[in-house]
Design a protein around this motif. Sequence first.
Motif, PDB file in Angstrom:
ATOM      1  N   ASN A 278       0.842  -1.189   0.000  1.00  0.00           N
ATOM      2  CA  ASN A 278       0.000   0.000   0.000  1.00  0.00           C
ATOM      3  C   ASN A 278       0.880   1.244   0.000  1.00  0.00           C
ATOM      4  OD1 ASN A 278       0.412   1.053   2.837  1.00  0.00           O
ATOM      5  ND2 ASN A 278      -0.313  -1.012   3.336  1.00  0.00           N
ATOM      6  N   SER A 300      -4.125  13.019  -0.641  1.00  0.00           N
ATOM      7  CA  SER A 300      -4.261  11.724   0.032  1.00  0.00           C
ATOM      8  C   SER A 300      -5.332  11.777   1.097  1.00  0.00           C
ATOM      9  CB  SER A 300      -2.922  11.302   0.666  1.00  0.00           C
ATOM     10  OG  SER A 300      -2.542  12.192   1.691  1.00  0.00           O
ATOM     11  N   GLY A 303      -7.717   5.549   4.030  1.00  0.00           N
ATOM     12  CA  GLY A 303      -8.665   4.668   3.379  1.00  0.00           C
ATOM     13  C   GLY A 303      -9.334   3.678   4.310  1.00  0.00           C
ATOM     14  N   VAL A 309      -4.199   6.605   1.049  1.00  0.00           N
ATOM     15  CA  VAL A 309      -4.556   6.442  -0.358  1.00  0.00           C
ATOM     16  C   VAL A 309      -4.192   7.729  -1.078  1.00  0.00           C
ATOM     17  CG1 VAL A 309      -6.394   6.020  -2.021  1.00  0.00           C
ATOM     18  CG2 VAL A 309      -6.452   4.895   0.223  1.00  0.00           C
ATOM     19  N   PRO A 342     -10.717   2.393  -3.972  1.00  0.00           N
ATOM     20  CA  PRO A 342     -11.403   2.952  -2.794  1.00  0.00           C
ATOM     21  C   PRO A 342     -12.785   3.497  -3.144  1.00  0.00           C
ATOM     22  CG  PRO A 342      -9.819   4.528  -3.643  1.00  0.00           C
ATOM     23  CD  PRO A 342      -9.663   3.278  -4.476  1.00  0.00           C
ATOM     24  N   ASP A 412      -4.201   3.136  -4.691  1.00  0.00           N
ATOM     25  CA  ASP A 412      -4.410   2.459  -3.408  1.00  0.00           C
ATOM     26  C   ASP A 412      -3.451   1.271  -3.331  1.00  0.00           C
ATOM     27  OD1 ASP A 412      -5.693   1.127  -1.095  1.00  0.00           O
ATOM     28  OD2 ASP A 412      -7.337   2.519  -1.445  1.00  0.00           O
TER      29      ASP A 412
END
Length: 536
Positions: A278, A300, A303, A309, A342, A412
Amino acid sequence: MATPYDGKVGVWHWKGDSIAEETIEDMVSTIKRWAPAVKQVWVKTSDGEYWQGQFDTDRDLAIDGVASVDKWVRILEANGMEFHAWAVVKGENVAGESDRIIEVCNRPGVKSMVLDVEPYAGFWQAGKEPIRPLMTRIRRGIGGRFHIAMAVDPRPQHKPRIYPEEWRPFVNSVHLQVYWETFQRDMREVLNEGFSTWADYGLPLFPVLPGAAPVNEMNEARQFVVDRFKATGISWWRFGIIGPVEFPAINHDIGDGDDPDPTPPPSQGRYGIEVVVNPDSAQFRAGTHTGQAPEEAFDSFRGTWGWSVKYTDTVPSTSTVWARWDPQLVASGWYEVSAFVPNRHATTTRARFKLHGVLGRSTELEIPVRQASYYNLWVPLGVYQFDANDATAGVVFLNDLTGENDKEIAFDAVRWRQIVGITPTDKYLADGYDSPVGTASERRGSQVWPGNWFDATGYDVLYRSGTSYHTGADLNMNEPYWDADAHSPVYASASGVVTYADRLPGWGNVIVIRHDPLITNGEVRYGRYAHVEEMR
């Protein structure tokens, strides 16, 4: 209290865009092949006041009205399966939402209606007041004997937010969405908590189990809910994320007594090593082509899984940012590669994931993903073989170049799951499409139409009538002499299954082939071969 779910195994279906199958028949075929114990398909029919088909571009699978429901019922019943409907209720338009539900429930063959009641954005946030007017109107429209169920997030903090006592006079059972993998908690802990939270509701309780959890946990949970909570029915969320590895875990009748075996026989697959990279991982890198610092080029947010993310605007021509995920695989073999999409800042329809180090390939594979169609989901990029000694094995790249001006693209996590217990082969995969005409050497070449073959009409050309378009290629060859193509053999463009072969007016002999999924991206396409002189 008897329910339509007693002794049955069901699988939830969201929408056609979320599955690889292109028709209801294809979906039924997959279920019958991999999990014949599944006898119920739970199909989403509406979202608020709208038919679900409004959010589904797959026209064959879409629910656009009662005619669509009737088609689903007819095909499922012909294959020994039941149609159960489910709908997201929001309380924003009592008349519109209840009308959709009443129309569905009054169709012959619809066995039940499950109302998805969750206290989140896009679900029920209308408060307490609309519940009784909505449910009174529905009950007046379908009568008191039709089975209405309610599906809920069973965690205790969410129960009071949906006002359960307001629904209680109108519903007949409750389905607990016990998604321990999504909650990132222990499986038994989540099951115990869910059933305990709703035990005092006075209605039959049924588990909705996650179809993409670790297989050993799926097996254990299936047996646990029957032994511990005396569950008489089980459903699995959802078709489209359940694959060949998971299907054996759901292919069990209720209470069949099989002990869960974490080591299935060689004919059944399972997952081995799992690697998740990630944006917070050391194996993740991001940069720019403009000299701008990455932290300035990306936005960002935190998530679903707790990690960061990254996202940015898409660009129509030249890429400006990039991201790289490196699994650093320690074992060679076959891996299922998936990207997580996401629930926000992922509106592009043209994300282009680039996969490196696939065994037998000298170049990268570009795999398109329509991020806008997914919501907090792992999206499979395919199953591939890697050599762990190759430093590029499994490395994934993604940039912001999509050809779109007004979308966002999310960066993601990417996941690699080793497949063990079975060896995938190319028997059911297509490595590309060849010309259906020409000699063997010509068809292996790089020309679209080999040798002296040519398309006499052209694809997507407007007919002289001006009302329709030509939807194929008319392949002809007039060299070295006129009509040299007469009696030439016609070949399948790729491996696949013949789904139709017969004569049609104006077309002559017609063969339709459902070609096997492309090994590069899993896409399934159909080939139509018309004006065939002879079929064998």
